[in-house]
Design a protein around this motif. Structure first.
Motif, PDB file in Angstrom:
ATOM      1  N   GLU A   1      -6.624  -8.570   4.622  1.00 37.00           N
ATOM      2  CA  GLU A   1      -6.580  -7.131   4.354  1.00 37.00           C
ATOM      3  C   GLU A   1      -6.101  -6.787   2.949  1.00 37.00           C
ATOM      4  N   VAL A   2      -5.726  -7.775   2.162  1.00 37.29           N
ATOM      5  CA  VAL A   2      -5.252  -7.535   0.802  1.00 37.29           C
ATOM      6  C   VAL A   2      -6.446  -7.192  -0.082  1.00 37.29           C
ATOM      7  N   ARG A   3      -6.313  -6.137  -0.870  1.00 34.76           N
ATOM      8  CA  ARG A   3      -7.412  -5.673  -1.729  1.00 34.76           C
ATOM      9  C   ARG A   3      -6.969  -5.615  -3.187  1.00 34.76           C
ATOM     10  N   LEU A   4      -7.895  -5.916  -4.080  1.00 36.65           N
ATOM     11  CA  LEU A   4      -7.656  -5.768  -5.512  1.00 36.65           C
ATOM     12  C   LEU A   4      -8.249  -4.428  -5.927  1.00 36.65           C
ATOM     13  N   GLU A   5      -7.398  -3.491  -6.306  1.00 35.97           N
ATOM     14  CA  GLU A   5      -7.842  -2.133  -6.622  1.00 35.97           C
ATOM     15  C   GLU A   5      -7.506  -1.779  -8.058  1.00 35.97           C
ATOM     16  N   ASP A   6      -8.322  -0.879  -8.629  1.00 37.57           N
ATOM     17  CA  ASP A   6      -8.061  -0.381  -9.980  1.00 37.57           C
ATOM     18  C   ASP A   6      -7.116   0.805  -9.904  1.00 37.57           C
ATOM     19  N   THR A   7      -6.202   0.897 -10.871  1.00 38.04           N
ATOM     20  CA  THR A   7      -5.302   2.054 -10.943  1.00 38.04           C
ATOM     21  C   THR A   7      -5.835   3.034 -11.964  1.00 38.04           C
TER      22      THR A   7
ATOM     23  N   CYS B   1       1.643  -3.142   4.419  1.00 37.36           N
ATOM     24  CA  CYS B   1       2.952  -3.638   4.847  1.00 37.36           C
ATOM     25  C   CYS B   1       3.632  -2.616   5.757  1.00 37.36           C
ATOM     26  N   GLU B   2       4.562  -3.100   6.552  1.00 37.10           N
ATOM     27  CA  GLU B   2       5.352  -2.210   7.402  1.00 37.10           C
ATOM     28  C   GLU B   2       6.256  -1.325   6.545  1.00 37.10           C
TER      29      GLU B   2
ATOM     30  N   ARG C   1       0.834  -1.190   0.000  1.00 39.52           N
ATOM     31  CA  ARG C   1       0.000   0.000   0.000  1.00 39.52           C
ATOM     32  C   ARG C   1       0.876   1.249   0.000  1.00 39.52           C
ATOM     33  N   ASP C   2       0.631   2.162  -0.929  1.00 36.33           N
ATOM     34  CA  ASP C   2       1.387   3.404  -1.136  1.00 36.33           C
ATOM     35  C   ASP C   2       2.806   3.154  -1.631  1.00 36.33           C
TER      36      ASP C   2
END
Length: 167
Positions: free
Chosen positions: A41-47, A58-59, A8-9
């Motif tokens: 918590e893993v998500r499939l997102e559109d870019t 993640c840390e 994430r990010d």
């Protein structure tokens, strides 16, 4: 369906077919995904470009220095399977040594073949009496034949242990 994976990010680090595979990839690369016990918590997102990306909390968003994670990233980049995923984890699961995998790739093998084709077993020659003695003494067929090919007399190659070079 294969989609990209990114913390994430963070930037894209690889490809995966499921949320579990995406979580595992981040874990393998030393990014320490949260929670550490499951991939819920893993998500499939559109870019913005229209591609889909598995985002993993993640840390770390970039690779921390970790020797094992560094080796995993380097080895995963060598070849891919026909479906686009890295070939090295499959080779590792199949018990293929990294040097064997790398040599196969250098010979022009596909990533799929290098990762999945088993290792050749040497069949003993039933007519070679020294080879039979070597097997009785715990010397493999491959070791015996390579010793003889290197110039060691058959009797010594079949009966000596690791100190055969001192003959």
């Amino acid at each position: 369906m294969i989609d990209f994976v990114a913390p994430r990010d963070g930037e894209i680090i690889g490809k995966a077919t499921s949320r579990e595979d995406a979580w595992w990839l981040c874990s393998r690369y030393g990014l320490k995904p949260h929670p550490l016990t499951d991939a819920s918590e893993v998500r499939l997102e559109d870019t913005e470009s229209g591609a889909k990306v598995w985002t993993v909390p993640c840390e770390h968003t970039k690779y921390p220095y970790d020797r094992i994670a560094f080796e995993n990233r380097r080895r995963d980049g060598l070849a891919s399977l026909e479906n686009g995923l890295p070939a090295w984890p499959i080779a590792e699961e199949n018990g293929i040594a990294f040097q064997t995998f790398k040599q196969r790739l250098n010979r022009g093998w596909s990533g799929q073949r290098a990762a999945t084709e088993g290792v050749r077993e040497m069949v003993p020659n039933p007519d070679d009496e020294w080879e039979a003695i070597a097997l009785e003494n715990g010397v493999s067929v491959r070791a015996y034949r390579s010793r003889v090919q290197a110039g060691c007399p058959e009797a010594i190659a079949a009966t000596m242990g690791l100190s055969w070079r001192k003959w």
